[in-house]
Enzyme design. Structure first.
Site, mmCIF file in Angstrom:
data_model
loop_
_atom_site.group_PDB
_atom_site.id
_atom_site.type_symbol
_atom_site.label_atom_id
_atom_site.label_comp_id
_atom_site.label_asym_id
_atom_site.label_seq_id
_atom_site.Cartn_x
_atom_site.Cartn_y
_atom_site.Cartn_z
ATOM 1 N N PHE A 1 0.863 -1.185 0.000
ATOM 2 C CA PHE A 1 0.000 0.000 0.000
ATOM 3 C C PHE A 1 0.895 1.230 0.000
ATOM 4 O O PHE A 1 1.644 1.459 0.941
ATOM 5 C CB PHE A 1 -0.951 0.055 1.205
ATOM 6 C CG PHE A 1 -1.854 1.270 1.119
ATOM 7 C CD1 PHE A 1 -3.016 1.228 0.376
ATOM 8 C CD2 PHE A 1 -1.493 2.470 1.727
ATOM 9 C CE1 PHE A 1 -3.829 2.363 0.247
ATOM 10 C CE2 PHE A 1 -2.299 3.603 1.602
ATOM 11 C CZ PHE A 1 -3.470 3.541 0.861
ATOM 12 N N ASP B 1 9.361 2.974 2.001
ATOM 13 C CA ASP B 1 8.148 3.723 2.345
ATOM 14 C C ASP B 1 7.864 3.505 3.835
ATOM 15 O O ASP B 1 7.343 2.468 4.237
ATOM 16 C CB ASP B 1 6.968 3.258 1.485
ATOM 17 C CG ASP B 1 5.681 4.031 1.810
ATOM 18 O OD1 ASP B 1 5.645 4.727 2.841
ATOM 19 O OD2 ASP B 1 4.715 3.911 1.026
ATOM 20 N N LYS C 1 2.274 10.935 7.268
ATOM 21 C CA LYS C 1 1.442 10.658 8.439
ATOM 22 C C LYS C 1 1.925 11.393 9.696
ATOM 23 O O LYS C 1 1.647 12.566 9.834
ATOM 24 C CB LYS C 1 1.326 9.143 8.637
ATOM 25 C CG LYS C 1 0.500 8.512 7.496
ATOM 26 C CD LYS C 1 -0.092 7.166 7.844
ATOM 27 C CE LYS C 1 -1.175 6.780 6.843
ATOM 28 N NZ LYS C 1 -0.745 5.916 5.755
#
Ligand SMILES: *Cc1c(COP(=O)(O)O)cnc(C)c1O
Length: 408
Positions: free
Chosen positions: A147, A232, A261
């Site tokens: 993802f 990531d 985030k």
């Protein structure tokens, strides 16, 4: 006339969304109105322990005082310049973020997906300018069940049909290999490979932790074959796993790091590509940009986030509380929990499908005052703010035990 938001009940507000809000999410039926630390409160004043923490965007809890202070101070002074001009907050943010991550240069962006897109552009440009890949032929090797976000290029290399179906045509130039499989990676990487792009722990896939040695292997392989290692860490990074970065569990330093985030402290969207100088150096003026990337408010909050991580306190908390989490989950094994994977204060918990879907378990936990989110099938993800206390965590695990018992 529409009643003002504060006069409407949770049920009213959920009903009001239906005709006017895109249906791209299926939220739990809770309407949050205020929050502090690890706790949120709904419109009716019911309190819930937030065990999702905005998918790790709230690693420091809701409205951490140091972060709110930094935001307030900056709001009173300067909020946006665009990168047409310098602003007085960006240098310090970049310096301290680079130092925190052990890399050299920062490309500030806003959302996680933008950081991934930007990392892909940097890797491709590096392949053409430095590695000498013939124009238009650079490939990026990614892992199945990844993802990395929701843009058209990113969903081009997703293996989740619901993320892709109906959104083609897709961006070419990606090769997908199984995660946690060095032999497959060895086979896929060739002279056209710009980069290997992976999550050091796959969050959305259910907190999938690769075997010990995998990240070291990716580092060794990419170095030997002359391509970049792009990690990531948008979800795994910034304290969640008990280290500043999840790659630190194997003492690995990637060439390119993607952050997002928690970098925005739960206040503003802040993301970044952080890279070695030889890699980031491929970008020149006009080749990439963002109106909001690196804005002074984002830089001020991001710097305050880096400040919290520089103390090591949150990494330590994630490590210590992670023990409590694993102990609690271990005790539930065979009693509704069929398996779990955990690192730091982060766990993917597989619930016996006979007891309900992950969604149903999440709804029952919600009614008991615990907010979590299912990932796939019967897996729920636990990722409370790193500010949660051991007692709060034990109490949440007790509630999970009760919910699983009642379901049985
Ligand atoms: C959330 C996430 C993204 C995308 O971030 P957005 O801010 O939602 O665009 C990318 N990669 C990983 C690993 C993520 O968890």
């Amino acid at each position: 006339m529409t009643a003002p938001a504060h006069a409407r009940t949770s049920a009213d507000l959920i009903r009001a969304e239906e005709p006017v809000l895109a249906h791209n999410y299926h939220p739990l039926p809770v309407v949050v109105a205020r929050a502090e630390g690890a706790w949120v409160e709904d419109v009716e004043g019911r309190r819930y322990l937030d065990m999702l923490a905005g998918y790790s965007a709230l690693n420091f809890g809701h409205r951490h005082p140091a972060l709110i202070q930094a935001a307030h101070d900056q709001l009173d002074r300067l909020t946006l310049t665009s990168r047409a001009f310098h602003n007085d907050r960006l240098a310090e943010f970049a310096e301290r973020l680079a130092a925190l991550t052990g890399l050299d240069m920062v490309l500030p962006m806003n959302t996680g997906a933008e950081a991934v897109e930007s990392g892909i552009k940097v890797a491709r440009k590096w392949a053409y300018d430095v590695k000498g890949v013939p124009d238009g032929q650079a490939t990026i090797v990614v892992a199945a069940d990844n993802f990395h976000g929701r843009t058209t290029t990113i969903v081009s290399f997703s293996t989740d049909e619901s993320a892709r179906a109906g959104f083609g045509p897709f961006t070419p130039g990606f090769k997908i290999v199984p995660y946690n499989d060095l032999a497959a990676l060895e086979e896929a990487v060739d002279e056209t490979t710009a980069a290997v792009l992976i999550e050091p722990i796959q969050g959305e896939a259910g907190v999938i932790i690769p075997d010990a040695g995998y990240l070291t292997g990716v580092r060794e392989l990419t170095r030997r074959k002359g391509c970049l290692f792009v990690a990531d860490e948008i979800q795994s990074g910034l304290g969640r796993t008990g280290r500043t970065l999840a790659v630190e569990h194997e003492s690995v330093v990637p060439d390119v790091l993607l952050l997002g985030k928690a970098l925005g402290g739960g206040i503003v969207p802040v993301s970044a590509v952080v890279a070695r100088r030889e890699v980031m150096g491929v970008l020149g003026p006009g080749e990439h940009g963002s109106t909001f990337g690196g804005n002074p408010l984002a830089a001020a909050v991001g710097t305050a986030v880096v400040g919290l991580l520089e103390t090591g306190e949150f990494q330590r908390r994630a490590d210590e509380l992670g023990l409590v989490l694993r102990e609690g989950l271990e005790a539930l094994r065979g009693r509704g929990v069929t398996g779990f994977r955990a690192r730091g204060l982060w766990a993917g918990v597989d619930v016996d499908p006979a007891l309900g879907t992950g969604r149903e378990i999440s709804e029952r936990l919600m009614r008991e005052g615990i907010l979590v989110k299912d990932t796939h099938g019967s897996t729920i993800r636990l990722a409370p703010p790193l500010t949660v206390t051991a007692d709060e965590l034990r109490s949440a695990l007790g509630t999970l035990e009760k919910v699983l018992e009642q379901a049985g």
